[in-house]
Design a protein around this motif. Structure first.
Motif, PDB file in Angstrom:
ATOM      1  N   LEU A   4       0.853  -1.182   0.000  1.00 13.55           N
ATOM      2  CA  LEU A   4       0.000   0.000   0.000  1.00 13.55           C
ATOM      3  C   LEU A   4       0.888   1.231   0.000  1.00 13.55           C
ATOM      4  N   CYS A   5       0.887   1.969  -1.082  1.00 10.26           N
ATOM      5  CA  CYS A   5       1.861   3.042  -1.240  1.00 10.26           C
ATOM      6  C   CYS A   5       1.250   4.434  -1.350  1.00 10.26           C
ATOM      7  N   CYS A   6       0.005   4.587  -0.909  1.00 16.12           N
ATOM      8  CA  CYS A   6      -0.647   5.897  -0.921  1.00 16.12           C
ATOM      9  C   CYS A   6      -1.191   6.197   0.465  1.00 16.12           C
ATOM     10  N   ASP A   7      -0.779   7.299   1.054  1.00 17.73           N
ATOM     11  CA  ASP A   7      -1.279   7.737   2.356  1.00 17.73           C
ATOM     12  C   ASP A   7      -2.005   9.060   2.136  1.00 17.73           C
ATOM     13  N   GLY A  33       8.784   4.180   1.659  1.00 12.25           N
ATOM     14  CA  GLY A  33       8.529   3.576   0.365  1.00 12.25           C
ATOM     15  C   GLY A  33       7.207   3.961  -0.257  1.00 12.25           C
ATOM     16  N   LEU A  34       6.587   5.033   0.218  1.00 15.01           N
ATOM     17  CA  LEU A  34       5.330   5.486  -0.375  1.00 15.01           C
ATOM     18  C   LEU A  34       5.602   6.119  -1.732  1.00 15.01           C
ATOM     19  N   ARG A  35       4.621   6.012  -2.606  1.00 15.42           N
ATOM     20  CA  ARG A  35       4.740   6.596  -3.945  1.00 15.42           C
ATOM     21  C   ARG A  35       3.819   7.798  -4.125  1.00 15.42           C
ATOM     22  N   ASP A 231      -3.601   9.119   9.155  1.00 10.23           N
ATOM     23  CA  ASP A 231      -4.054  10.185  10.060  1.00 10.23           C
ATOM     24  C   ASP A 231      -2.877  10.745  10.844  1.00 10.23           C
ATOM     25  N   ALA A 232      -1.767  10.932  10.136  1.00  3.28           N
ATOM     26  CA  ALA A 232      -0.533  11.377  10.785  1.00  3.28           C
ATOM     27  C   ALA A 232      -0.639  12.834  11.218  1.00  3.28           C
ATOM     28  N   HIS A 233      -0.380  13.066  12.499  1.00  2.00           N
ATOM     29  CA  HIS A 233      -0.280  14.416  13.038  1.00  2.00           C
ATOM     30  C   HIS A 233       1.170  14.747  13.396  1.00  2.00           C
ATOM     31  N   ARG A 234       2.066  13.798  13.106  1.00  2.00           N
ATOM     32  CA  ARG A 234       3.497  14.003  13.283  1.00  2.00           C
ATOM     33  C   ARG A 234       4.196  13.153  12.225  1.00  2.00           C
ATOM     34  N   PRO A 235       5.362  13.565  11.779  1.00  2.00           N
ATOM     35  CA  PRO A 235       6.008  12.883  10.656  1.00  2.00           C
ATOM     36  C   PRO A 235       6.215  11.389  10.861  1.00  2.00           C
ATOM     37  N   GLU A 236       6.549  10.970  12.080  1.00  7.56           N
ATOM     38  CA  GLU A 236       6.858   9.553  12.300  1.00  7.56           C
ATOM     39  C   GLU A 236       5.667   8.626  12.110  1.00  7.56           C
ATOM     40  N   ASP A 237       4.454   9.181  12.013  1.00  6.96           N
ATOM     41  CA  ASP A 237       3.271   8.334  11.829  1.00  6.96           C
ATOM     42  C   ASP A 237       2.870   8.174  10.369  1.00  6.96           C
ATOM     43  N   VAL A 238       3.544   8.831   9.458  1.00  8.41           N
ATOM     44  CA  VAL A 238       3.231   8.685   8.030  1.00  8.41           C
ATOM     45  C   VAL A 238       3.412   7.226   7.608  1.00  8.41           C
ATOM     46  N   GLY A 239       2.403   6.660   6.999  1.00  6.13           N
ATOM     47  CA  GLY A 239       2.481   5.275   6.525  1.00  6.13           C
ATOM     48  C   GLY A 239       2.558   4.242   7.626  1.00  6.13           C
ATOM     49  N   ARG A 240       2.283   4.645   8.840  1.00  4.96           N
ATOM     50  CA  ARG A 240       2.441   3.730   9.975  1.00  4.96           C
ATOM     51  C   ARG A 240       1.367   2.635   9.970  1.00  4.96           C
ATOM     52  N   ASP A 241       1.784   1.416  10.251  1.00  8.56           N
ATOM     53  CA  ASP A 241       0.901   0.247  10.341  1.00  8.56           C
ATOM     54  C   ASP A 241       0.243  -0.110   9.011  1.00  8.56           C
ATOM     55  N   PHE A 242       0.848   0.283   7.905  1.00  8.54           N
ATOM     56  CA  PHE A 242       0.277  -0.072   6.609  1.00  8.54           C
ATOM     57  C   PHE A 242       0.375  -1.572   6.337  1.00  8.54           C
ATOM     58  N   GLU A 243       1.362  -2.229   6.930  1.00  2.00           N
ATOM     59  CA  GLU A 243       1.436  -3.683   6.773  1.00  2.00           C
ATOM     60  C   GLU A 243       0.209  -4.343   7.397  1.00  2.00           C
ATOM     61  N   ARG A 251      -8.146  -9.712   4.514  1.00  2.00           N
ATOM     62  CA  ARG A 251      -9.103 -10.521   5.269  1.00  2.00           C
ATOM     63  C   ARG A 251     -10.540 -10.117   4.961  1.00  2.00           C
ATOM     64  N   ALA A 252     -10.736  -8.841   4.639  1.00  2.00           N
ATOM     65  CA  ALA A 252     -12.078  -8.362   4.310  1.00  2.00           C
ATOM     66  C   ALA A 252     -12.464  -8.659   2.861  1.00  2.00           C
ATOM     67  N   GLY A 253     -11.517  -9.138   2.076  1.00  2.00           N
ATOM     68  CA  GLY A 253     -11.815  -9.497   0.707  1.00  2.00           C
ATOM     69  C   GLY A 253     -11.479  -8.455  -0.334  1.00  2.00           C
ATOM     70  N   PHE A 254     -10.781  -7.385   0.071  1.00  2.00           N
ATOM     71  CA  PHE A 254     -10.402  -6.352  -0.891  1.00  2.00           C
ATOM     72  C   PHE A 254      -9.124  -6.757  -1.628  1.00  2.00           C
ATOM     73  N   THR A 255      -9.087  -6.443  -2.897  1.00  2.03           N
ATOM     74  CA  THR A 255      -7.892  -6.678  -3.710  1.00  2.03           C
ATOM     75  C   THR A 255      -7.354  -5.394  -4.326  1.00  2.03           C
ATOM     76  N   SER A 256      -8.023  -4.271  -4.050  1.00  2.00           N
ATOM     77  CA  SER A 256      -7.583  -3.000  -4.615  1.00  2.00           C
ATOM     78  C   SER A 256      -7.922  -1.860  -3.670  1.00  2.00           C
ATOM     79  N   VAL A 257      -7.255  -0.743  -3.894  1.00  2.00           N
ATOM     80  CA  VAL A 257      -7.558   0.511  -3.209  1.00  2.00           C
ATOM     81  C   VAL A 257      -7.729   1.572  -4.295  1.00  2.00           C
ATOM     82  N   VAL A 258      -8.130   2.782  -3.891  1.00  2.00           N
ATOM     83  CA  VAL A 258      -8.280   3.845  -4.880  1.00  2.00           C
ATOM     84  C   VAL A 258      -7.262   4.948  -4.627  1.00  2.00           C
ATOM     85  N   ARG A 259      -6.839   5.562  -5.721  1.00  2.00           N
ATOM     86  CA  ARG A 259      -6.041   6.778  -5.709  1.00  2.00           C
ATOM     87  C   ARG A 259      -6.955   7.927  -6.094  1.00  2.00           C
TER      88      ARG A 259
END
Length: 277
Positions: A4-7, A33-35, A231-243, A251-259
């Motif tokens: 997941l490379c979009c925050d 590694g976000l794009r 929902d980052a309010h400080r830089p260190e939370d950007v992309g946090r817990d994306f794994e 698990r919910a059955g999604f295979t895609s996200v939207v940009r």
């Protein structure tokens, strides 16, 4: 490898509840590694009299254009390294739709996130006011919240619902099925509104993402799309817990996200992100 490379949920120094510089958020995104990222500062408090508006959790209305220019400068500075979108997290408060419309049409946004943080005059997700939960029947609280959220969806102004089940933040949960929650999902289906998988819940007392797995599965069954935000309010939370987010979506059955770009949604399947490192 991060798939997941979009925050799309990141705040800015102009929000009084956020810290760090724009560049620090961007550099952390690159490190993770976000794009693509989107700044989504809190909207001006259009629903309050001017003398009661505070920077504490909002960009002052007179600074909105400056916020946009600052993000546009970043777009040029990091062109070729990172796509940067201009968004806004907008509080919906019933009865102020005319004022809301001015915010919606103030700029050619890439996306607008719908949020409900207030029930009446109560900012229910603020820890300072947690004691007011005792004034509510918990099922009535969730019912009221989802009714307001549905009204926000039905304005047609928004691209995604942020932190869908926010009232659970401090660990409070309904003790019965809340039909109004399903009504919000059906409204999202009618109006083409996505759900945001918001990873901040893992950093809150509730200890789980917004929304829950059950809600994500219901959304998937209705054909709704999802985006992802820290929902980052400080830089260190950007992309946090994306794994964790990847696992939950799977698990919910999604295979895609939207940009997002200029209010248009672009679906991207997970395997198309495998070039992210």
């Amino acid at each position: 490898m991060l798939l997941l490379c979009c925050d799309y949920h990141m705040h800015t120094p102009r929000c009084g509840d956020a810290s760090g510089t724009y560049e620090e958020y961007v550099e952390k995104a690159l490190e993770r590694g976000l794009r693509e990222i989107g700044f989504s500062g809190h909207s001006p408090q259009y629903f309050l009299p001017r003398e009661h508006r505070k920077r504490e959790s909002a960009i002052p209305e007179e600074e909105l254009e400056e916020y946009i220019r600052e993000v546009e400068v970043l777009q040029e500075k990091y062109r070729g390294a990172l796509e940067i979108r201009v968004g806004l997290e907008v509080d919906f408060v019933p009865g102020h739709e005319r004022e809301l419309e001015k915010i919606v049409h103030a700029f050619s946004w890439d996306y607008l996130l719908l949020s409900v943080h207030y029930l009446g005059d109560w900012p229910f997700d603020h820890p300072k006011y947690i004691g007011r939960y005792r004034e509510w029947d918990i099922n009535d609280l969730f019912t009221t919240y989802f009714r307001v959220l549905r009204e926000g969806v039905e304005t047609g102004y928004f691209d995604a619902v942020a932190h869908f089940d926010l009232p659970k933040k401090f660990g409070f949960r309904p003790t019965q099925e809340i039909p109004e929650m399903n009504e919000v999902l059906l409204a999202c289906q009618r109006y083409g509104v996505s759900l945001e998988l918001n990873t901040a819940g893992w950093r809150r007392p509730v200890g789980e993402a917004y929304p829950s797995l059950d809600i994500l599965m219901r959304a998937r069954n209705l054909g709704l799309s999802v985006c992802v935000g820290s929902d980052a309010h400080r830089p260190e939370d950007v992309g946090r817990d994306f794994e964790k987010a990847e696992d939950l979506l799977g698990r919910a059955g999604f295979t895609s996200v939207v940009r997002f770009t200029k209010r248009q949604k672009i679906p991207v399947v997970f395997r198309e992100y495998t070039s992210c490192g």
